[in-house]
Design a protein around this motif. Structure first.
Motif, PDB file in Angstrom:
ATOM      1  N   ASN A   1       0.815  -1.207   0.000  1.00  0.00           N
ATOM      2  CA  ASN A   1       0.000   0.000   0.000  1.00  0.00           C
ATOM      3  C   ASN A   1       0.855   1.266   0.000  1.00  0.00           C
ATOM      4  OD1 ASN A   1      -2.546   1.081  -0.276  1.00  0.00           O
ATOM      5  ND2 ASN A   1      -2.907   1.241   1.920  1.00  0.00           N
ATOM      6  N   GLY A   2       2.128   1.132  -0.327  1.00  0.00           N
ATOM      7  CA  GLY A   2       2.958   2.311  -0.568  1.00  0.00           C
ATOM      8  C   GLY A   2       3.855   2.760   0.558  1.00  0.00           C
ATOM      9  N   TYR A   3       3.834   2.074   1.694  1.00  0.00           N
ATOM     10  CA  TYR A   3       4.732   2.453   2.780  1.00  0.00           C
ATOM     11  C   TYR A   3       6.110   1.832   2.566  1.00  0.00           C
ATOM     12  CZ  TYR A   3       0.452   3.715   5.266  1.00  0.00           C
ATOM     13  OH  TYR A   3      -0.751   4.267   5.618  1.00  0.00           O
ATOM     14  N   ARG A   4       7.118   2.490   3.040  1.00  0.00           N
ATOM     15  CA  ARG A   4       8.485   1.951   3.037  1.00  0.00           C
ATOM     16  C   ARG A   4       8.675   1.188   4.338  1.00  0.00           C
ATOM     17  NH1 ARG A   4      13.935   3.514   3.068  1.00  0.00           N
ATOM     18  NH2 ARG A   4      15.111   1.572   3.169  1.00  0.00           N
ATOM     19  N   ILE A   5       8.921  -0.085   4.227  1.00  0.00           N
ATOM     20  CA  ILE A   5       9.131  -0.956   5.376  1.00  0.00           C
ATOM     21  C   ILE A   5      10.629  -1.104   5.619  1.00  0.00           C
ATOM     22  CG2 ILE A   5       8.828  -3.334   6.227  1.00  0.00           C
ATOM     23  CD1 ILE A   5       6.250  -1.625   6.018  1.00  0.00           C
ATOM     24  N   ILE A   6      11.033  -0.958   6.883  1.00  0.00           N
ATOM     25  CA  ILE A   6      12.417  -1.171   7.262  1.00  0.00           C
ATOM     26  C   ILE A   6      12.434  -2.293   8.304  1.00  0.00           C
ATOM     27  CG2 ILE A   6      14.521  -0.166   8.221  1.00  0.00           C
ATOM     28  CD1 ILE A   6      13.440   2.592   7.318  1.00  0.00           C
ATOM     29  N   PRO A   7      12.870  -3.500   7.918  1.00  0.00           N
ATOM     30  CA  PRO A   7      12.889  -4.630   8.840  1.00  0.00           C
ATOM     31  C   PRO A   7      13.953  -4.462   9.942  1.00  0.00           C
ATOM     32  CG  PRO A   7      13.024  -5.360   6.548  1.00  0.00           C
ATOM     33  CD  PRO A   7      13.258  -3.886   6.555  1.00  0.00           C
ATOM     34  N   VAL A   8      13.557  -4.779  11.178  1.00  0.00           N
ATOM     35  CA  VAL A   8      14.486  -4.771  12.304  1.00  0.00           C
ATOM     36  C   VAL A   8      14.376  -6.126  12.996  1.00  0.00           C
ATOM     37  CG1 VAL A   8      15.142  -3.678  14.480  1.00  0.00           C
ATOM     38  CG2 VAL A   8      14.215  -2.283  12.604  1.00  0.00           C
ATOM     39  N   ASN A   9      15.454  -6.915  12.882  1.00  0.00           N
ATOM     40  CA  ASN A   9      15.482  -8.235  13.481  1.00  0.00           C
ATOM     41  C   ASN A   9      16.942  -8.670  13.602  1.00  0.00           C
ATOM     42  OD1 ASN A   9      15.415 -11.022  14.025  1.00  0.00           O
ATOM     43  ND2 ASN A   9      13.412 -11.225  13.040  1.00  0.00           N
ATOM     44  N   PRO A  10      17.465  -8.774  14.820  1.00  0.00           N
ATOM     45  CA  PRO A  10      18.878  -9.112  14.987  1.00  0.00           C
ATOM     46  C   PRO A  10      19.237 -10.541  14.594  1.00  0.00           C
ATOM     47  CG  PRO A  10      17.787  -9.022  17.112  1.00  0.00           C
ATOM     48  CD  PRO A  10      16.791  -8.528  16.094  1.00  0.00           C
ATOM     49  N   THR A  11      18.259 -11.402  14.382  1.00  0.00           N
ATOM     50  CA  THR A  11      18.555 -12.801  14.052  1.00  0.00           C
ATOM     51  C   THR A  11      18.471 -13.096  12.561  1.00  0.00           C
ATOM     52  OG1 THR A  11      16.272 -13.553  14.355  1.00  0.00           O
ATOM     53  CG2 THR A  11      17.678 -13.539  16.309  1.00  0.00           C
ATOM     54  N   VAL A  12      18.067 -12.105  11.769  1.00  0.00           N
ATOM     55  CA  VAL A  12      17.940 -12.303  10.325  1.00  0.00           C
ATOM     56  C   VAL A  12      18.976 -11.442   9.611  1.00  0.00           C
ATOM     57  CG1 VAL A  12      16.424 -12.058   8.316  1.00  0.00           C
ATOM     58  CG2 VAL A  12      15.464 -12.812  10.500  1.00  0.00           C
ATOM     59  N   LYS A  13      19.689 -12.044   8.685  1.00  0.00           N
ATOM     60  CA  LYS A  13      20.675 -11.306   7.883  1.00  0.00           C
ATOM     61  C   LYS A  13      20.147 -11.172   6.462  1.00  0.00           C
ATOM     62  CE  LYS A  13      23.563 -11.372  11.306  1.00  0.00           C
ATOM     63  NZ  LYS A  13      23.008 -10.565  12.368  1.00  0.00           N
ATOM     64  N   GLY A  14      20.562 -10.119   5.790  1.00  0.00           N
ATOM     65  CA  GLY A  14      20.161  -9.949   4.392  1.00  0.00           C
ATOM     66  C   GLY A  14      18.943  -9.072   4.251  1.00  0.00           C
ATOM     67  N   GLU A  15      17.914  -9.599   3.571  1.00  0.00           N
ATOM     68  CA  GLU A  15      16.722  -8.810   3.255  1.00  0.00           C
ATOM     69  C   GLU A  15      15.447  -9.549   3.641  1.00  0.00           C
ATOM     70  OE1 GLU A  15      16.749  -7.809  -0.905  1.00  0.00           O
ATOM     71  OE2 GLU A  15      18.326  -6.330  -0.655  1.00  0.00           O
ATOM     72  N   ILE A  16      14.424  -8.764   3.927  1.00  0.00           N
ATOM     73  CA  ILE A  16      13.051  -9.254   4.057  1.00  0.00           C
ATOM     74  C   ILE A  16      12.200  -8.320   3.209  1.00  0.00           C
ATOM     75  CG2 ILE A  16      11.081  -9.703   5.574  1.00  0.00           C
ATOM     76  CD1 ILE A  16      13.048 -10.020   7.917  1.00  0.00           C
ATOM     77  N   LEU A  17      11.360  -8.894   2.376  1.00  0.00           N
ATOM     78  CA  LEU A  17      10.489  -8.116   1.490  1.00  0.00           C
ATOM     79  C   LEU A  17      11.293  -7.131   0.633  1.00  0.00           C
ATOM     80  CD1 LEU A  17       7.544  -7.513   3.980  1.00  0.00           C
ATOM     81  CD2 LEU A  17       7.442  -8.896   1.892  1.00  0.00           C
TER      82      LEU A  17
ATOM     83  N   GLU B   1      13.916  -5.484   1.395  1.00  0.00           N
ATOM     84  CA  GLU B   1      14.522  -4.390   2.162  1.00  0.00           C
ATOM     85  C   GLU B   1      15.603  -4.937   3.074  1.00  0.00           C
ATOM     86  OE1 GLU B   1      14.041  -1.171   1.934  1.00  0.00           O
ATOM     87  OE2 GLU B   1      12.208  -1.055   0.746  1.00  0.00           O
ATOM     88  N   LYS B   2      16.690  -4.196   3.193  1.00  0.00           N
ATOM     89  CA  LYS B   2      17.798  -4.580   4.074  1.00  0.00           C
ATOM     90  C   LYS B   2      17.309  -4.682   5.513  1.00  0.00           C
ATOM     91  CE  LYS B   2      22.150  -2.687   5.784  1.00  0.00           C
ATOM     92  NZ  LYS B   2      23.125  -3.507   6.034  1.00  0.00           N
ATOM     93  N   VAL B   3      17.729  -5.747   6.187  1.00  0.00           N
ATOM     94  CA  VAL B   3      17.371  -5.962   7.588  1.00  0.00           C
ATOM     95  C   VAL B   3      18.428  -5.327   8.483  1.00  0.00           C
ATOM     96  CG1 VAL B   3      16.908  -7.691   9.376  1.00  0.00           C
ATOM     97  CG2 VAL B   3      16.250  -8.154   7.011  1.00  0.00           C
ATOM     98  N   TYR B   4      17.967  -4.601   9.513  1.00  0.00           N
ATOM     99  CA  TYR B   4      18.866  -3.992  10.493  1.00  0.00           C
ATOM    100  C   TYR B   4      18.736  -4.719  11.821  1.00  0.00           C
ATOM    101  CZ  TYR B   4      19.440  -0.337   7.063  1.00  0.00           C
ATOM    102  OH  TYR B   4      19.729   0.337   5.902  1.00  0.00           O
ATOM    103  N   SER B   5      19.840  -4.787  12.556  1.00  0.00           N
ATOM    104  CA  SER B   5      19.846  -5.472  13.851  1.00  0.00           C
ATOM    105  C   SER B   5      19.124  -4.682  14.931  1.00  0.00           C
ATOM    106  CB  SER B   5      21.281  -5.734  14.304  1.00  0.00           C
ATOM    107  OG  SER B   5      21.883  -6.663  13.452  1.00  0.00           O
ATOM    108  N   SER B   6      19.133  -3.358  14.801  1.00  0.00           N
ATOM    109  CA  SER B   6      18.494  -2.509  15.808  1.00  0.00           C
ATOM    110  C   SER B   6      17.969  -1.241  15.150  1.00  0.00           C
ATOM    111  CB  SER B   6      19.490  -2.137  16.905  1.00  0.00           C
ATOM    112  OG  SER B   6      20.456  -1.230  16.393  1.00  0.00           O
ATOM    113  N   LEU B   7      17.108  -0.543  15.849  1.00  0.00           N
ATOM    114  CA  LEU B   7      16.611   0.735  15.346  1.00  0.00           C
ATOM    115  C   LEU B   7      17.751   1.722  15.153  1.00  0.00           C
ATOM    116  CD1 LEU B   7      13.375   1.179  17.511  1.00  0.00           C
ATOM    117  CD2 LEU B   7      13.471   0.808  15.037  1.00  0.00           C
ATOM    118  N   GLN B   8      18.717   1.683  16.069  1.00  0.00           N
ATOM    119  CA  GLN B   8      19.844   2.622  15.997  1.00  0.00           C
ATOM    120  C   GLN B   8      20.705   2.419  14.758  1.00  0.00           C
ATOM    121  OE1 GLN B   8      18.857   0.846  18.627  1.00  0.00           O
ATOM    122  NE2 GLN B   8      19.100   1.978  20.545  1.00  0.00           N
ATOM    123  N   ASP B   9      20.647   1.250  14.144  1.00  0.00           N
ATOM    124  CA  ASP B   9      21.439   0.968  12.943  1.00  0.00           C
ATOM    125  C   ASP B   9      20.831   1.547  11.663  1.00  0.00           C
ATOM    126  OD1 ASP B   9      23.311  -0.468  14.433  1.00  0.00           O
ATOM    127  OD2 ASP B   9      22.331  -2.389  14.052  1.00  0.00           O
TER     128      ASP B   9
END
Length: 142
Positions: free
Chosen positions: A44-60, A62-70
Motif C-alpha cells: 500500500n505504498g509504505y516503506r518498510i524497514i525490517p528490524v530483526n537481529p537474528t535475520v541477515k540480508g533482506e526481508i520483502l 529491504e535490508k534488515v537492520y539489527s536494531s533501530l539505531q542501525d
C-alpha cells in the motif's frame, strides 16, 4: 491515568504522513503475522524497514537492520511485534532515533513503554493492528 489510543482521525493523519515504518520483530517467515502485515503495508505504498537481529540480508526486498539505531535514515513509525515485556527497550530506542510514533501491535501493551515514549513526545498506539487501521482509514492508495 488510563491509556487511550489517539482517535481515528489522528491515526489517519499519522498514517497519511508516514513514509518509513520500522518493523521491529519482522520475521522472514511468510506465514508469520509480522510478515503478512509488513507486506500489506508495503503493497500500500509504505516503506518498510525490517528490524530483526537474528535475520541477515533482506526481508520483502529491504535490508534488515539489527536494531533501530542501525537504521541510517529517519523513521516515522516504529511498529512493534515483540512481547510486551520487551517493549520498554524498543520505546527507548524509538526515542533515541527520533521516531514520531511508537505502535504496539494488537495484543501488545506496556505502561512503561507508553511512559517512556509519550514523555519524549512520541504518539503511542497500543493493542491495534496497523494493517487493519490502514485498511479502514486509508484504503488503497493511488
Amino acid at each position: 491515568m488510563t491509556f487511550q489510543n489517539p482517535n481515528r482521525e489522528e491515526v489517519k493523519q499519522l498514517l497519511e504522513n508516514a513514509g518509513n515504518i520500522a518493523v521491529v520483530g519482522l520475521s522472514d517467515k511468510t506465514d508469520r503475522t509480522s510478515y503478512m502485515v509488513a507486506q500489506a503495508l508495503q503493497n500500500n505504498g509504505y516503506r518498510i524497514i525490517p528490524v530483526n537481529p537474528t535475520v541477515k540480508g533482506e526481508i520483502l526486498g529491504e535490508k534488515v537492520y539489527s536494531s533501530l539505531q542501525d537504521i541510517p535514515e529517519p523513521v516515522d513509525i516504529v511498529n512493534v511485534f515483540r512481547r510486551s515485556e520487551q517493549t520498554p527497550e524498543v520505546a527507548k530506542a524509538a526515542v533515541e532515533i527520533g521516531a514520531n510514533v511508537l505502535w504496539l501491535q494488537q495484543g501488545i501493551t506496556s505502561d512503561e513503554a507508553n511512559d517512556i515514549a509519550s514523555k519524549a513526545g512520541l504518539t503511542v498506539i497500543m493493542d491495534r493492528c496497523i494493517k487493519v487501521e490502514d485498511s479502514i482509514l486509508i484504503g488503497k492508495r493511488s
